[in-house]
Design a protein around this motif. Structure first.
Motif: not given
Ligand code: ZN
Length: 250
Positions: A35, A61, A86, A156
């Motif tokens: 992400h 993220d 994403r 993340h």
């Molecule tokens: Zn993530």
């Protein structure tokens, strides 16, 4: 007459799906940042999302890539990171789950994902999903072929407020099979008086997660997903601090 079977997004994903740092590293940890990017090709008009602020944190993220880059540099470890948002396709979801190409994220509808034909869904899979996961699989294969140890670590971040509720948690270590490895990381972070827990703020679901269950647990490798609260990753100094916490534990 030609059937209209082509994707409406043909040609939009000409840039590489991922970036690879320190490919030839000997370090056992493979860092993965699915992400990492909020990039959506301009022709898609941000998939119809309008509010900049909300778009920013649901599209990627925040802080995860800079933390992953710092860890890669500190450890000399390989890092595979995504170059696309994403919201186009979630690289940490298997293709069969409904939020692989999410029709909504939290409370935000994503109009540009809601009436995709099969050709466009498949096109995103071919351009974005398969190159990333094929590369990750190949990186693991090469290391195992050399009898080298491999640990697969996803980096993340999570939002400090979720559905209106503030979160006190500062970091989470998500795991499926790798309980011992995860616990060592939790214990190590707790020694810095951080608010940290195993399998929070999310849990790994072996059926709807991708990297940990497929590339880690599924191959008998130690694998975790690290989640850091994104308000703690807003300055280079803060990122350096978190990297220093995590690096000796991975
Ligand atoms: Zn993530």
């Amino acid at each position: 007459m030609r059937e209209s079977i082509e994707s409406a997004e043909a040609g939009l994903y000409a840039g590489p799906a991922y970036r690879l740092l320190r490919e030839d590293s000997e370090y056992p940890v493979l860092l993965v940042c699915e992400h990492a990017s909020r990039f959506i090709p301009p022709a898609l008009n941000d998939l119809g999302l309008d509010e900049t602020a909300s778009r920013e944190h649901i599209a990627w993220d925040i802080g995860a890539l800079v933390l992953a880059e710092r860890l890669s540099e500190t450890l000399g470890a390989t890092l595979l990171s995504a170059n696309y948002s994403r919201l186009l396709i979630d690289l940490n979801r298997p293709l069969h789950v409904p939020d692989s190409i999410p029709p909504q994220s939290e409370i935000y509808q994503i109009p540009g994902n809601q009436s995709l034909n099969a050709a466009t869904r498949e096109y995103r899979q071919q351009c974005l999903f398969h190159p990333f996961h094929d590369r990750l699989r190949a990186l693991i294969d090469a290391r195992l072929a050399d009898n080298r140890p491999v640990r697969v670590v996803g980096i993340h971040s999570f939002t400090p407020v979720f559905y209106g509720q503030p979160r006190a948690l500062e970091a989470g270590v998500l795991f499926g099979e790798a309980r011992g490895y995860a616990q060592r990381i939790v214990d190590g972070l707790a020694r810095h008086s951080l608010r940290v827990a195993g399998n929070q703020p999310y849990k790994i679901n072996p059926l709807s997660d991708m990297t940990v269950p497929v590339h880690g647990d599924g191959r008998g490798l130690d694998s975790v997903l690290i989640e850091v609260r994104n308000d703690l990753l807003r300055t280079p100094e803060a990122v350096r601090t978190w990297s220093a916490y995590l690096a000796p534990l991975l």
